[in-house]
Design a protein around this motif. Structure first.
Motif, PDB file in Angstrom:
ATOM      1  N   TRP A  84      48.995  35.639  53.161  1.00 63.08           N
ATOM      2  CA  TRP A  84      48.943  34.978  51.499  1.00 63.08           C
ATOM      3  C   TRP A  84      48.206  34.530  51.759  1.00 63.08           C
ATOM      4  N   TRP A  87      44.922  34.879  51.360  1.00 63.66           N
ATOM      5  CA  TRP A  87      44.321  35.863  50.242  1.00 63.66           C
ATOM      6  C   TRP A  87      43.626  35.648  48.986  1.00 63.66           C
ATOM      7  N   ARG A  88      45.399  34.856  48.986  1.00 69.82           N
ATOM      8  CA  ARG A  88      44.936  33.797  47.615  1.00 69.82           C
ATOM      9  C   ARG A  88      43.996  32.958  47.107  1.00 69.82           C
ATOM     10  N   ARG A 157      42.346  44.199  43.482  1.00 68.72           N
ATOM     11  CA  ARG A 157      42.826  43.303  42.804  1.00 68.72           C
ATOM     12  C   ARG A 157      42.703  43.550  41.220  1.00 68.72           C
ATOM     13  N   VAL A 160      46.271  43.452  40.448  1.00 70.15           N
ATOM     14  CA  VAL A 160      47.236  42.058  40.322  1.00 70.15           C
ATOM     15  C   VAL A 160      46.526  41.298  38.841  1.00 70.15           C
ATOM     16  N   GLU A 161      45.163  41.908  39.163  1.00 68.03           N
ATOM     17  CA  GLU A 161      44.788  40.510  37.326  1.00 68.03           C
ATOM     18  C   GLU A 161      45.540  41.308  36.067  1.00 68.03           C
ATOM     19  N   ALA A 164      48.906  40.120  36.146  1.00 63.14           N
ATOM     20  CA  ALA A 164      48.177  38.179  35.333  1.00 63.14           C
ATOM     21  C   ALA A 164      48.328  38.162  34.463  1.00 63.14           C
ATOM     22  N   ASP A 170      52.219  33.781  39.827  1.00 59.56           N
ATOM     23  CA  ASP A 170      52.234  34.520  41.172  1.00 59.56           C
ATOM     24  C   ASP A 170      53.514  34.889  41.966  1.00 59.56           C
ATOM     25  N   VAL A 173      54.329  38.352  40.639  1.00 61.04           N
ATOM     26  CA  VAL A 173      52.619  39.396  41.354  1.00 61.04           C
ATOM     27  C   VAL A 173      53.478  39.461  42.631  1.00 61.04           C
TER      28      VAL A 173
END
Lengths: 267, 284
Positions: A84, A87-88, A157, A160-161, A164, A170, A173
């Protein structure tokens, strides 16, 4: 057409080479008497039931299953936050931990085993069953690390955006978007680590070999005193578990894609 | 959500646990092993703290030299055989339908995950007098009476090829899957036989992959610790077997550790070579 035929022949030959020893062991395992004969004389599944009824084999089986389940779970728990993080976050220096995660798997196993033996002996914990759990978790952390990293890299992505932008932090998500997407990869990593831990000999032997017998250790010890048919039935039982576990990964995941990640070339 | 640099301490928190686990349970054991390699052997116990190089001096004995020489030779033989067998196989496999590929991959992965103990036991059965191919050869009249084909060098080599072949196939698989099939088609259209096309088009296109695979399989084969013991005679023991033997049966941890350090250095040098080969490929 001859070319296709030649190809098939070659692949069949390789298949034969890979299957022959297991086929012979399978044949030997159903012998009626306690003999090492192939083709088998008579037919009996007695040696398969012996795995579960003879106390020493059952004990070894339980030890192996417990060790494999716990160490694979621990390996996933270690690998998940690590992948993670990669990736983050952008953190080139943290790559050193990725190398550390892959190293035990790349080096000859005897080295890792000896490292653990020195470590646990120095710490005074030599022979305690939980040391084998930690040792196996470290030894096989590579597998969940590779599969889960692949899982993260395949997440779109923009999903995820979107989450967000809607105000998810975080944690939210991760819980609502990321976790469901990488769950199959976690299961694959767990399955691979589980099967390999089940089959692992040298690390288990060097850490807890004298206090706890896992199945591979038990088979090897028995092998030194001669032949018992239960070895054959246990071996076939293990082949079946391996096929089942990998088959499940193939059923719910993308095996060719996972194999691409294996050598790290598809990144 | 883009990747962001870690700014605050709390950004680093997720890294804390895995990093700590890896350092405590991998880096420190490794360090202790290196330290132990300089310790003095203690009869009946593990070791006494000291600083001696005697464990490394034993590398200069002819016995160690012959074990090392044999280990390297065996690993090289295994690597070459595996790549020679696996290259055409994997090439054919990459041409199969996805369904067929998945079935093969399941089988290959299942065999790869098998314990060395089980592989050793299976081959010792196959090479045995009563249940092995000796019977088949005798039935065909190729052998007068069934006899055991082990222990021996052939048995060790076969067992180790069996162990390393699935690994070799999986290393070659991604590259062969990505290889443009039109390359081979072009060669065929221009009149090359399938074999000629394979040797003059596929092999050169994959030369870096092949080199890297050879080295990786070599390191993999160096790690084999049970097959030489189960299928071979004492003269077929490899460095990995010797390390296990010294650590467990001779309880000479310091010497075992010194040999392990040596094995790490060989392996790391070879893995470094692979990375170098890979780096050059990316640059090209």
């Amino acid at each position: 057409m001859t070319v296709t035929w030649l190809r098939r022949c070659y692949m069949a030959l390789v298949a034969f080479f890979l299957a022959a020893p297991l086929a012979v062991v399978a044949g030997v395992s159903v012998n009626e008497k306690k003999t090492l004969l192939f083709p088998p004389r008579g037919f009996s599944l007695e040696w398969y039931t012996a795995i579960f009824t003879e106390p020493e084999w059952r004990g070894a089986l339980i030890a192996s299953l417990g060790l494999a389940a716990l160490s694979a779970a621990l390996a996933v728990i270690v690998a998940l936050p690590l992948s993670w993080f990669f990736w983050r976050r952008v953190a080139p220096w943290a790559r050193v931990f990725q190398v550390l995660g892959v190293a035990p798997f790349m080096l000859p196993p005897v080295i890792t085993a000896l490292g653990f033996l020195s470590f646990w002996a120095t710490g005074g914990f030599y022979g305690a069953p939980w040391t084998a759990v930690i040792s196996h978790a470290i030894f096989f952390v590579t597998l969940p690390l590779v599969t889960i990293s692949l899982g993260f890299s395949s997440i779109d992505r923009s999903l995820v955006e979107a989450a967000a932008t809607m105000g998810a932090d975080d944690r939210t998500v991760f819980r609502t978007v990321v976790a469901p997407l990488i769950a199959p990869y976690m299961v694959s990593g767990f399955a691979f680590a589980f099967v390999l831990s089940l089959n692992e000999y040298i690390v288990a032997y060097m850490t807890v070999g004298f206090t706890m017998e896992t199945l591979p250790v038990k088979i090897f010890n028995a092998l030194r005193y001669g032949y018992t048919p239960t070895m054959a039935s246990v071996s076939i039982f293990f082949v079946a578990i391996a096929v089942l576990a990998v088959g499940l990964v193939a059923r719910y995941g993308d095996l060719p894609k996972l194999m691409g990640a294996w050598t790290g070339e598809e990144r | 959500m883009r990747r962001e640099p870690a700014r605050t301490f709390s950004d680093l928190l997720p890294l804390l646990f895995p990093a700590a686990v890896l350092v405590v349970f991998f880096v420190i054991p490794f360090g202790i092993m290196v330290a132990v390699s300089f310790f003095r052997r203690q009869q009946g116990g593990f070791y006494t703290v000291d600083f001696v190089v005697a464990n490394y001096e034993r590398f200069l004995t002819p016995f160690f030299g012959s074990v090392l020489g044999f280990s390297l030779f065996l690993a090289m033989a295994v690597a070459v055989c595996c790549v020679v067998v696996a290259l055409p196989f994997t090439s054919f496999l990459s041409g199969c339908s996805r369904r067929v590929q998945v079935v093969w991959l399941v089988g290959i992965l299942a065999i790869l995950s098998l314990s060395e103990v089980i592989i050793g036991f299976a081959w010792s059965t196959l090479f045995s007098r009563t249940a092995g191919i000796g019977n088949l050869l005798a039935a065909l009249g190729l052998m007068e009476a069934p006899k055991a084909l082990l222990p021996g060098f052939g048995a060790v080599l076969t067992g180790m090829i069996y162990q390393a072949l699935p690994f070799t196939i999986l290393l070659l698989y991604p590259s062969l899957m990505r290889l443009d099939p039109s390359l081979l088609e072009a060669a065929r259209t221009l009149g090359a036989s399938p074999l000629r096309g394979f040797v003059s088009v596929v092999v050169p296109a994959l030369r870096h992959t092949i080199a890297a695979t050879l080295i990786m399989v070599f390191v993999f084969a160096l790690g084999s610790y049970l097959l030489p013991q189960i299928l071979g005679r004492p003269q077929h023991w490899t460095l990995s077997v010797l390390i296990t033997d010294q650590a467990i049966y001779q309880s000479n941890m310091p010497f075992a550790a010194a040999m392990a350090v040596f094995l790490v250095l060989i392996s790391l040098a070879l893995v470094g070579l692979v990375l170098l080969v890979g780096g050059r490929r990316e640059a090209a």
